[in-house]
Design a protein around this motif. Structure first.
Motif, PDB file in Angstrom:
ATOM      1  N   LEU A 183     -39.065 -30.892  69.475  1.00 44.16           N
ATOM      2  CA  LEU A 183     -40.049 -30.648  70.228  1.00 44.16           C
ATOM      3  C   LEU A 183     -41.300 -30.944  69.850  1.00 44.16           C
ATOM      4  CD1 LEU A 183     -38.694 -26.849  70.940  1.00 44.16           C
ATOM      5  CD2 LEU A 183     -38.806 -28.377  72.577  1.00 44.16           C
ATOM      6  N   ALA A 184     -41.649 -30.801  68.625  1.00 43.86           N
ATOM      7  CA  ALA A 184     -43.102 -31.338  68.101  1.00 43.86           C
ATOM      8  C   ALA A 184     -43.280 -32.700  68.331  1.00 43.86           C
ATOM      9  CB  ALA A 184     -43.013 -30.731  66.703  1.00 43.86           C
ATOM     10  N   LEU A 185     -42.163 -33.537  68.014  1.00 47.65           N
ATOM     11  CA  LEU A 185     -42.317 -35.080  68.395  1.00 47.65           C
ATOM     12  C   LEU A 185     -42.873 -34.991  69.650  1.00 47.65           C
ATOM     13  CD1 LEU A 185     -39.650 -36.783  65.951  1.00 47.65           C
ATOM     14  CD2 LEU A 185     -42.106 -37.227  65.851  1.00 47.65           C
ATOM     15  N   CYS A 186     -42.490 -34.486  70.664  1.00 47.53           N
ATOM     16  CA  CYS A 186     -42.541 -34.549  72.057  1.00 47.53           C
ATOM     17  C   CYS A 186     -43.810 -34.045  72.520  1.00 47.53           C
ATOM     18  CB  CYS A 186     -41.364 -33.934  72.972  1.00 47.53           C
ATOM     19  SG  CYS A 186     -39.754 -34.896  72.515  1.00 47.53           S
ATOM     20  N   GLY A 187     -44.682 -33.535  71.499  1.00 44.71           N
ATOM     21  CA  GLY A 187     -46.081 -33.089  71.833  1.00 44.71           C
ATOM     22  C   GLY A 187     -46.296 -31.606  71.928  1.00 44.71           C
ATOM     23  N   ASP A 188     -45.046 -30.881  71.852  1.00 44.46           N
ATOM     24  CA  ASP A 188     -45.309 -29.329  71.763  1.00 44.46           C
ATOM     25  C   ASP A 188     -45.765 -28.977  70.464  1.00 44.46           C
ATOM     26  OD1 ASP A 188     -44.835 -28.555  74.379  1.00 44.46           O
ATOM     27  OD2 ASP A 188     -42.454 -29.424  73.890  1.00 44.46           O
TER      28      ASP A 188
END
Length: 723
Positions: free
Chosen positions: A77-82
């Motif tokens: 999720l963090a890698l996807c911008g969240d």
């Protein structure tokens, strides 16, 4: 606002953390939270996520029991911008997700040839002192030191949780926030004040370091203890003890960020002291404290008068039993003694060796040695009971070594030697002594067994008679004079520990001196229990019948002031200004009665927090004299199933004790004649019949009964209608 009022309004660390999460979710639309059992109404093992899923249901997700799985999803999720916050239920289990932090999240920041933001924060409760055992009590911080792109923080009462979490999320790289579990129920510090004796200030940019110091001595440390998170409280307790015993100014510094380490803001302070210790709860070897020592040695070595002292817990798994857990984990006494020895503060105030007594002065002592006496411990007692000798007869003791335990009507106090020498006891366990009476003597040399007393050696008088000649020294292994010889003991025996001996002394005194009556009423509690359950769900506070009883008793003080008084003489009762209610806490066979002060002004949630504090202190045997003193009435709680009726003793010098049995069930017809299951308790009152008569006792209990059966009378918190 007064200092007391400001302290009372400070939120608990858990409340501060919960509010921080709510504010972050309000502000950050792409913020997610993952964890086990984080959804309402449970709200996490420590209720930190309470209310989040109700407000932000699509962004709060309960996960399977897989730390590796939840951290892997969070990293994606963090890698996807969240932005993602993960709650690991216990810090011990963070090891199960170690690979995701070491080989995925931290490396993803920089292994693609360009910076890639990975706004991931992992929250995990750590630490012991709660009896959770080997797999739920560890402090694993050291295992994460030095991982590139992984920042480490530790929560403290000095640093606002929202600022810490916001800083960690905005790094653009993963971070771990460690939260010592013992802090959750403690108050945040505010207005730069810790208590009446200590202040603090934040030093350095950003989150900075908290610098705690004795009031008025911000720039004059004799020793500095570096202590993160929950260790800071233990370091502060040690600093207070060293100040009282030696007159030294011991400062404590606490960071919000552990790694990368920025020691620069506090280096001038450490250099000015010349003596530094690092206290942390984890075990030794490859620790954060080692990083601190390395940085300090590299940058201010020439200003130090000794190496940085590294203080850690024992190299052991953490036991569940409270007394064994305390043996393993680093405590305030361990910090105090280590600092004292390292600094060479082995004698009285100011350290150094004690001055020699002038020949012929009372301190010279002759053959009897230097006497040490019973101090004045409180204003409630004329005498104290000798509960236990902590040092063997004939043993050498240093000044300020605690040598004897005395029981008061409220608590047990350890008395330190006023000088150094070989101990010769003048009082036996079980003796009742007044302030100024002689406890023992400190001899300049060991006395031979059976040595006669020197002629003409004067012995100061006790309050009622004269002190018997000191006993000759004997081997340390010999039995105590009041102990049953080993050969006369049964095969199996139970020795009362010091806490149990203290309880025995108090209740024996009460039984001897208070002519007690007893009255009991039956109270239906369906309505109040239903409303308490509903309020618990809405507020996140764990509310039960105990809190309602304390509130009801407090509310009766205005109309029944004598019940909250104490006897001055046979004709005079001193009335209290406010209800200060003692509540029984029984743990591991030891009974304590800590005090909820000004209970009439406290909310049910605040009373619940206070009672939880008491239970945690009982597990760790961490009560202070102030916790256990000042009560003017007591409540005996007996919630174990099947307990119908309890007849308590009145705790002298109080006049009354309220008892509450377990909640029972019975079929009973209501006003319309319809039979149904009803819940009830028996509420009793033991009272000093010299002051309270039976009719007054009935009226008092009826007032409590009415308040519990009509809970809206207890205040605004319970005024909603059900149904």
């Amino acid at each position: 606002m007064t200092r007391t009022a400001a302290t009372a309004l400070a939120p608990r660390v858990a409340e501060n953390l919960n509010r921080a999460l709510h504010r972050l979710f309000d502000r950050e639309e792409r913020l997610h939270l993952l964890g086990e059992d984080v959804l309402d109404p449970y709200g996490g093992a420590f209720k930190i996520t309470k209310g989040l899923s109700s407000r932000f249901g699509d962004r709060v997700m309960a996960t399977p029991l897989s730390e590796s799985g939840m951290l892997g999803v969070a990293g994606g999720l963090a890698l996807c911008g969240d932005q993602v916050i993960v709650e690991v239920m216990f810090g011990d289990f963070l090891a199960l997700g170690f690979d995701q932090l070491l080989n995925f999240a931290s490396k993803s920041v920089s292994m693609y040839g360009r910076p890639v933001p990975v706004p991931l924060v992992v929250r995990c409760p750590v630490g012991g002192n709660r009896g959770y055992g080997p797999t739920h009590s560890q402090s694993p911080q050291k295992h994460f030191i030095g991982i590139p792109n992984l920042a480490l923080y530790e929560l403290s009462p000095f640093h606002d949780a929202e600022a810490v979490l916001d800083t960690a999320l905005r790094l653009g790289s993963p971070a771990v926030v460690f939260e010592d579990k013992v802090l959750y129920t403690r108050r945040m510090y505010q207005e730069n004040r810790i208590d009446d004796g200590y202040r603090y200030r934040i030093t350095g940019p950003g989150l900075g370091w908290a610098h705690a110091y004795p009031d008025g001595e911000a720039d004059r440390p004799d020793f500095v203890v570096v202590a993160p998170g929950g260790a800071a409280h233990r370091a502060l307790d040690a600093a207070r003890a060293l100040r009282e015993a030696h007159g030294r100014s011991v400062h404590v510094v606490t960071p919000a960020q552990l790694y990368p380490l920025d020691i620069g803001p506090v280096l001038p302070l450490l250099a000015s002291a010349g003596r530094v210790a690092v206290a942390e709860e984890g075990t030794a070897g490859g620790t954060w404290g080692s990083e601190v020592a390395r940085a300090v040695h590299e940058r201010v070595w020439s200003a130090l008068s000794g190496p940085v002292l590294s203080l850690s817990s024992a190299d052991s798994v953490i036991p569940t039993a409270g007394h064994l857990e305390r043996e393993v984990l680093l405590g305030a006494d361990d910090i105090r003694e280590a600092v004292r020895r390292a600094a060479g503060w082995s004698a009285g105030r100011g350290g150094g060796q004690p001055e020699a007594a002038h020949p012929g002065s009372p301190a010279a002592g002759g053959a009897a040695g230097t006497p040490f006496t019973v101090p004045k411990l409180n204003n409630n007692d004329d005498t104290y009971l000798v509960a236990d000798w902590l040092v063997d007869e004939g043993a050498w003791v240093d000044a300020d070594t605690e040598v004897v335990a005395l029981d008061t009507s409220k608590a047990q106090a350890d008395v330190a030697a006023s000088g150094s020498g070989f101990l010769r006891r003048a009082a036996a366990v079980g003796d009742e002594l007044a302030a100024g009476d002689i406890l023992g003597y400190l001899l300049p040399g060991p006395a031979p067994r059976g040595a006669p007393e020197q002629e003409g050696a004067a012995l100061p008088a006790r309050s009622a008679d004269r002190v018997p000649p000191p006993e000759p020294a004997r081997p340390a292994a010999e039995e105590e004079p009041d102990a049953v010889p080993a050969e006369d003991l049964p095969v199996a025996v139970h020795r009362l520990d010091r806490a149990q001996q203290g309880t025995a002394a108090v209740v024996a005194k009460s039984h001897r001196e208070v002519p007690a009556g007893f009255t009991v009423v039956k109270v239906q509690v369906d309505d109040v229990l239903d409303r308490l359950d509903r309020l618990s769900d809405e507020s996140g506070a764990a509310l039960g019948l105990a809190e309602a009883v304390v509130k009801a008793v407090a509310g009766a003080q205005r109309d029944f002031p004598r019940f909250f008084g104490s006897l001055v003489d046979e004709r005079t009762v001193a009335l209290a200004d406010a209800p200060h209610i003692g509540v029984t806490v029984d743990v591991d066979g030891s009974l304590y009665v800590p005090v909820v002060r000004r209970a009439h002004e406290r909310s049910l949630a605040d009373i619940a927090d206070t009672l939880m504090d008491f239970r945690m202190k009982a597990l760790g045997k961490e009560f202070t004299a102030r916790d256990l003193s000042g009560g003017n009435i007591a409540v005996s709680l007996n919630p174990d199933p099947g307990v119908v009726l309890v007849h308590p003793l009145v705790l002298w010098p109080q006049l009354c004790m309220v008892s509450v049995g377990a909640v029972g069930e019975e079929y009973r017809a209501d006003a319309a004649g319809t039979a149904g299951m009803r819940r009830f308790v028996h509420v009793g009152l033991a009272y000093d019949h010299r002051v309270v008569n039976g009719r007054d006792a009935v009226l008092f209990l009826t007032r409590i009964k009415d308040d519990l059966e009509e809970p809206a009378r207890l205040g605004g918190e319970l005024t909603w209608t059900t149904g």
